[in-house]
Design a protein around this motif. Structure first.
Motif, PDB file in Angstrom:
ATOM      1  N   SER A   1      -0.265  -4.398   4.775  1.00 13.91           N
ATOM      2  CA  SER A   1      -1.355  -3.939   5.637  1.00 13.91           C
ATOM      3  C   SER A   1      -0.946  -4.045   7.103  1.00 13.91           C
ATOM      4  O   SER A   1      -1.216  -3.137   7.904  1.00 13.91           O
ATOM      5  N   THR A   2      -0.297  -5.141   7.449  1.00 12.01           N
ATOM      6  CA  THR A   2       0.192  -5.327   8.816  1.00 12.01           C
ATOM      7  C   THR A   2       1.256  -4.287   9.151  1.00 12.01           C
ATOM      8  O   THR A   2       1.221  -3.676  10.230  1.00 12.01           O
ATOM      9  N   TYR A   3       2.206  -4.070   8.229  1.00 14.00           N
ATOM     10  CA  TYR A   3       3.250  -3.072   8.452  1.00 14.00           C
ATOM     11  C   TYR A   3       2.640  -1.690   8.665  1.00 14.00           C
ATOM     12  O   TYR A   3       3.104  -0.938   9.521  1.00 14.00           O
ATOM     13  N   ALA A   4       1.629  -1.364   7.882  1.00 14.10           N
ATOM     14  CA  ALA A   4       0.977  -0.055   8.022  1.00 14.10           C
ATOM     15  C   ALA A   4       0.393   0.107   9.419  1.00 14.10           C
ATOM     16  O   ALA A   4       0.436   1.201   9.993  1.00 14.10           O
ATOM     17  N   GLY A   5      -0.135  -0.978   9.965  1.00 13.98           N
ATOM     18  CA  GLY A   5      -0.692  -0.934  11.316  1.00 13.98           C
ATOM     19  C   GLY A   5       0.365  -0.691  12.387  1.00 13.98           C
ATOM     20  O   GLY A   5       0.063  -0.138  13.446  1.00 13.98           O
ATOM     21  N   TYR A   6       1.595  -1.094  12.122  1.00 16.84           N
ATOM     22  CA  TYR A   6       2.687  -0.911  13.075  1.00 16.84           C
ATOM     23  C   TYR A   6       3.315   0.485  12.993  1.00 16.84           C
ATOM     24  O   TYR A   6       3.973   0.913  13.932  1.00 16.84           O
TER      25      TYR A   6
ATOM     26  N   LYS B   1       3.495   5.051   7.046  1.00 14.09           N
ATOM     27  CA  LYS B   1       2.214   4.349   7.100  1.00 14.09           C
ATOM     28  C   LYS B   1       1.490   4.466   5.750  1.00 14.09           C
ATOM     29  O   LYS B   1       0.966   3.488   5.220  1.00 14.09           O
ATOM     30  N   ASN B   2       1.507   5.665   5.183  1.00 16.50           N
ATOM     31  CA  ASN B   2       0.876   5.902   3.887  1.00 16.50           C
ATOM     32  C   ASN B   2       1.534   5.079   2.784  1.00 16.50           C
ATOM     33  O   ASN B   2       0.845   4.499   1.934  1.00 16.50           O
ATOM     34  N   LEU B   3       2.862   5.000   2.794  1.00 16.13           N
ATOM     35  CA  LEU B   3       3.575   4.191   1.791  1.00 16.13           C
ATOM     36  C   LEU B   3       3.202   2.717   1.900  1.00 16.13           C
ATOM     37  O   LEU B   3       2.997   2.044   0.882  1.00 16.13           O
ATOM     38  N   CYS B   4       3.107   2.222   3.119  1.00 15.14           N
ATOM     39  CA  CYS B   4       2.718   0.818   3.320  1.00 15.14           C
ATOM     40  C   CYS B   4       1.289   0.568   2.847  1.00 15.14           C
ATOM     41  O   CYS B   4       1.006  -0.454   2.218  1.00 15.14           O
ATOM     42  N   GLN B   5       0.397   1.510   3.128  1.00 16.98           N
ATOM     43  CA  GLN B   5      -0.994   1.370   2.679  1.00 16.98           C
ATOM     44  C   GLN B   5      -1.084   1.398   1.163  1.00 16.98           C
ATOM     45  O   GLN B   5      -1.855   0.638   0.565  1.00 16.98           O
ATOM     46  N   GLN B   6      -0.283   2.259   0.538  1.00 18.47           N
ATOM     47  CA  GLN B   6      -0.265   2.308  -0.933  1.00 18.47           C
ATOM     48  C   GLN B   6       0.267   1.002  -1.516  1.00 18.47           C
ATOM     49  O   GLN B   6      -0.260   0.499  -2.518  1.00 18.47           O
ATOM     50  N   ALA B   7       1.308   0.460  -0.907  1.00 16.27           N
ATOM     51  CA  ALA B   7       1.869  -0.817  -1.384  1.00 16.27           C
ATOM     52  C   ALA B   7       0.846  -1.933  -1.222  1.00 16.27           C
ATOM     53  O   ALA B   7       0.681  -2.775  -2.120  1.00 16.27           O
ATOM     54  N   ALA B   8       0.147  -1.959  -0.087  1.00 14.98           N
ATOM     55  CA  ALA B   8      -0.888  -2.976   0.137  1.00 14.98           C
ATOM     56  C   ALA B   8      -1.977  -2.864  -0.924  1.00 14.98           C
ATOM     57  O   ALA B   8      -2.418  -3.879  -1.484  1.00 14.98           O
ATOM     58  N   GLN B   9      -2.387  -1.647  -1.214  1.00 13.25           N
ATOM     59  CA  GLN B   9      -3.441  -1.434  -2.216  1.00 13.25           C
ATOM     60  C   GLN B   9      -2.974  -1.868  -3.606  1.00 13.25           C
ATOM     61  O   GLN B   9      -3.741  -2.452  -4.375  1.00 13.25           O
ATOM     62  N   LYS B  10      -1.716  -1.605  -3.924  1.00 13.18           N
ATOM     63  CA  LYS B  10      -1.171  -1.987  -5.236  1.00 13.18           C
ATOM     64  C   LYS B  10      -1.150  -3.514  -5.383  1.00 13.18           C
ATOM     65  O   LYS B  10      -1.516  -4.049  -6.427  1.00 13.18           O
ATOM     66  N   HIS B  11      -0.775  -4.214  -4.325  1.00 15.17           N
ATOM     67  CA  HIS B  11      -0.766  -5.681  -4.386  1.00 15.17           C
ATOM     68  C   HIS B  11      -2.189  -6.236  -4.450  1.00 15.17           C
ATOM     69  O   HIS B  11      -2.435  -7.239  -5.115  1.00 15.17           O
ATOM     70  N   LYS B  12      -3.119  -5.581  -3.792  1.00 12.40           N
ATOM     71  CA  LYS B  12      -4.520  -5.992  -3.891  1.00 12.40           C
ATOM     72  C   LYS B  12      -5.024  -5.804  -5.321  1.00 12.40           C
ATOM     73  O   LYS B  12      -5.730  -6.660  -5.861  1.00 12.40           O
ATOM     74  N   GLN B  13      -4.631  -4.702  -5.945  1.00 10.74           N
ATOM     75  CA  GLN B  13      -5.013  -4.440  -7.335  1.00 10.74           C
ATOM     76  C   GLN B  13      -4.421  -5.508  -8.254  1.00 10.74           C
ATOM     77  O   GLN B  13      -5.119  -6.029  -9.136  1.00 10.74           O
TER      78      GLN B  13
END
Length: 73
Positions: A36-41, A48-60
């Motif tokens: 999530s932090t990486y996506a913000g940077y 940015k989209n890849l980082c957001q997808q990775a964050a969502q996958k870890h949240k899942q």
């Protein structure tokens, strides 16, 4: 009769398995926060989209582990 005994035994998690689950929950939470932090940077939309997808996958993954843990209390 044996199946009943196995169900009772596996219903509660032992201390070792609880520690493993705790470690994995901490790992998934950390990875979610990092991505999530990486996506913000990111300025590149694709990255940015890849980082957001990775964050969502870890949240899942975190939520699935958390639900599993709660189902064995």
């Amino acid at each position: 009769m044996n199946t009943n005994m196995n169900n009772q035994t596996s219903a509660k998690l032992d201390a070792n398995n609880l520690k493993i689950l705790e470690d994995q929950l901490n790992y998934e939470a950390l990875m979610n926060k990092k991505f999530s932090t990486y996506a913000g940077y990111c300025t590149d939309a694709e990255l940015k989209n890849l980082c957001q997808q990775a964050a969502q996958k870890h949240k899942q993954h975190y939520n699935e582990l958390y639900n599993y843990l709660n189902s064995h209390q």
